[in-house]
Design a protein around this motif. Structure first.
Motif, PDB file in Angstrom:
ATOM      1  N   VAL A  17       0.846  -1.187   0.000  1.00  0.00           N
ATOM      2  CA  VAL A  17       0.000   0.000   0.000  1.00  0.00           C
ATOM      3  C   VAL A  17       0.886   1.241   0.000  1.00  0.00           C
ATOM      4  N   ILE A  18       0.673   2.124  -0.974  1.00  0.00           N
ATOM      5  CA  ILE A  18       1.449   3.352  -1.126  1.00  0.00           C
ATOM      6  C   ILE A  18       0.731   4.530  -0.463  1.00  0.00           C
ATOM      7  N   GLU A  19      -0.555   4.658  -0.729  1.00  0.00           N
ATOM      8  CA  GLU A  19      -1.370   5.755  -0.189  1.00  0.00           C
ATOM      9  C   GLU A  19      -2.737   5.219   0.180  1.00  0.00           C
ATOM     10  N   ILE A  20      -3.393   5.866   1.175  1.00  0.00           N
ATOM     11  CA  ILE A  20      -4.737   5.470   1.580  1.00  0.00           C
ATOM     12  C   ILE A  20      -5.657   6.678   1.517  1.00  0.00           C
ATOM     13  N   GLY A  21      -6.942   6.415   1.253  1.00  0.00           N
ATOM     14  CA  GLY A  21      -7.942   7.475   1.224  1.00  0.00           C
ATOM     15  C   GLY A  21      -8.322   7.905   2.637  1.00  0.00           C
ATOM     16  N   PRO A  22      -8.976   9.058   2.785  1.00  0.00           N
ATOM     17  CA  PRO A  22      -9.287   9.604   4.105  1.00  0.00           C
ATOM     18  C   PRO A  22     -10.290   8.785   4.913  1.00  0.00           C
ATOM     19  N   GLU A  23     -11.106   7.969   4.271  1.00  0.00           N
ATOM     20  CA  GLU A  23     -12.098   7.167   4.988  1.00  0.00           C
ATOM     21  C   GLU A  23     -11.638   5.727   5.200  1.00  0.00           C
ATOM     22  N   THR A  24     -10.393   5.434   4.895  1.00  0.00           N
ATOM     23  CA  THR A  24      -9.867   4.082   5.082  1.00  0.00           C
ATOM     24  C   THR A  24      -9.758   3.792   6.574  1.00  0.00           C
ATOM     25  N   LYS A  25     -10.235   2.606   6.988  1.00  0.00           N
ATOM     26  CA  LYS A  25     -10.300   2.288   8.418  1.00  0.00           C
ATOM     27  C   LYS A  25      -9.226   1.294   8.849  1.00  0.00           C
ATOM     28  N   TYR A  26      -9.065   0.192   8.131  1.00  0.00           N
ATOM     29  CA  TYR A  26      -8.195  -0.900   8.586  1.00  0.00           C
ATOM     30  C   TYR A  26      -6.812  -0.909   7.939  1.00  0.00           C
ATOM     31  N   ILE A  27      -6.716  -0.424   6.746  1.00  0.00           N
ATOM     32  CA  ILE A  27      -5.473  -0.516   5.981  1.00  0.00           C
ATOM     33  C   ILE A  27      -4.623   0.727   6.220  1.00  0.00           C
ATOM     34  N   ARG A  28      -3.310   0.536   6.312  1.00  0.00           N
ATOM     35  CA  ARG A  28      -2.365   1.640   6.488  1.00  0.00           C
ATOM     36  C   ARG A  28      -1.296   1.558   5.398  1.00  0.00           C
ATOM     37  N   GLU A  29      -0.619   2.689   5.192  1.00  0.00           N
ATOM     38  CA  GLU A  29       0.487   2.713   4.243  1.00  0.00           C
ATOM     39  C   GLU A  29       1.557   1.737   4.699  1.00  0.00           C
ATOM     40  N   SER A  30       2.202   1.095   3.781  1.00  0.00           N
ATOM     41  CA  SER A  30       3.251   0.079   3.934  1.00  0.00           C
ATOM     42  C   SER A  30       2.713  -1.301   4.294  1.00  0.00           C
ATOM     43  N   ASP A  31       1.388  -1.458   4.443  1.00  0.00           N
ATOM     44  CA  ASP A  31       0.822  -2.802   4.605  1.00  0.00           C
ATOM     45  C   ASP A  31       1.000  -3.578   3.303  1.00  0.00           C
ATOM     46  N   VAL A  32       1.226  -4.849   3.411  1.00  0.00           N
ATOM     47  CA  VAL A  32       1.195  -5.735   2.247  1.00  0.00           C
ATOM     48  C   VAL A  32      -0.187  -6.361   2.241  1.00  0.00           C
ATOM     49  N   ILE A  33      -0.861  -6.285   1.108  1.00  0.00           N
ATOM     50  CA  ILE A  33      -2.231  -6.794   1.053  1.00  0.00           C
ATOM     51  C   ILE A  33      -2.370  -7.910   0.027  1.00  0.00           C
ATOM     52  N   PHE A  34      -3.384  -8.735   0.234  1.00  0.00           N
ATOM     53  CA  PHE A  34      -3.815  -9.748  -0.721  1.00  0.00           C
ATOM     54  C   PHE A  34      -5.119  -9.247  -1.333  1.00  0.00           C
ATOM     55  N   TYR A  35      -5.239  -9.341  -2.632  1.00  0.00           N
ATOM     56  CA  TYR A  35      -6.442  -8.894  -3.323  1.00  0.00           C
ATOM     57  C   TYR A  35      -6.675  -9.762  -4.545  1.00  0.00           C
ATOM     58  N   ARG A  36      -7.929  -9.757  -5.024  1.00  0.00           N
ATOM     59  CA  ARG A  36      -8.257 -10.485  -6.250  1.00  0.00           C
ATOM     60  C   ARG A  36      -7.855  -9.648  -7.453  1.00  0.00           C
TER      61      ARG A  36
END
Length: 198
Positions: free
Chosen positions: A139-158
């Motif tokens: 994750v590089i950037e997050i939107g203002p309403e993002t709750k659980y995810i933070r910058e530098s998290d590694v995520i799994f997605y489809r």
């Protein structure tokens, strides 16, 4: 009395289509004009026309690009990008960092949970390795309403939930936070507990 034909036969229509603009001329086979050379000439003409059309589209695209840049009222080279609402910007990994393939010599000892899947391509007839459906990225950037995810998290997605973001060829994608399957980072339990209790 001889009957006069007003309509072309199917063979005559096919020949006229191959010959193109030569259909009103009489072509003498004695002048080294063969069907193969006519077909080659027609293919070359079609290719050249396609090339000209492509060049025109490219020129038009460049003009539109220049107009778009002129309409931007700030220095485009200093522009920043931020996602809105619950969207996040992700830099996808080319390879899942959690699926390490272990080899001893030229033998694969452990695939790291990755099961290579091949299918026969109906176009080529060759067996090709299929793309993984589940992807990973940071994750590089997050939107203002993002709750659980933070910058530098590694995520799994489809793969099908990722929307490409063409921003200076950085290879970024945008995903809604609700489309994230899982996140990996240190201190996640404490972060999620504080969200529950807060």
């Amino acid at each position: 009395m001889n009957k006069v034909r007003l309509n072309q036969t199917e063979a005559e229509k096919t020949a006229a289509a191959i010959i193109g603009d030569f259909d009103h001329r009489i072509i003498s086979m004695n002048e080294n004009t063969s069907l193969d050379s006519m077909i080659q000439r027609e293919q070359a003409n079609k290719f050249n026309n396609q090339l000209e059309n492509y060049q025109e589209k490219l020129d038009k695209n460049n003009e539109e690009f220049k107009k778009s840049v002129e309409n931007v009222e700030y220095d485009i080279n200093k522009a920043e990008i931020k996602p809105t609402y619950r969207r996040i910007l992700v830099k996808p990994f080319k390879q899942n960092p959690f699926q390490k393939v272990v080899m001893e010599g030229s033998i694969i000892v452990d695939t790291g949970g990755y099961t290579p899947h091949t299918e026969k391509n109906p176009m080529t007839g060759q067996y090709e390795e299929q793309d993984q459906f589940i992807r990973t990225g940071v994750v590089i950037e997050i939107g203002p309403e993002t709750k659980y995810i933070r910058e530098s998290d590694v995520i799994f997605y489809r793969k099908d939930t990722a929307v490409p973001v063409p921003f200076f060829k950085q290879g970024l994608i945008s995903i809604d936070e609700t489309q994230v399957i899982a996140t990996v980072n240190e201190g996640l339990e404490a972060r999620f507990n504080s969200l529950k209790n807060g």
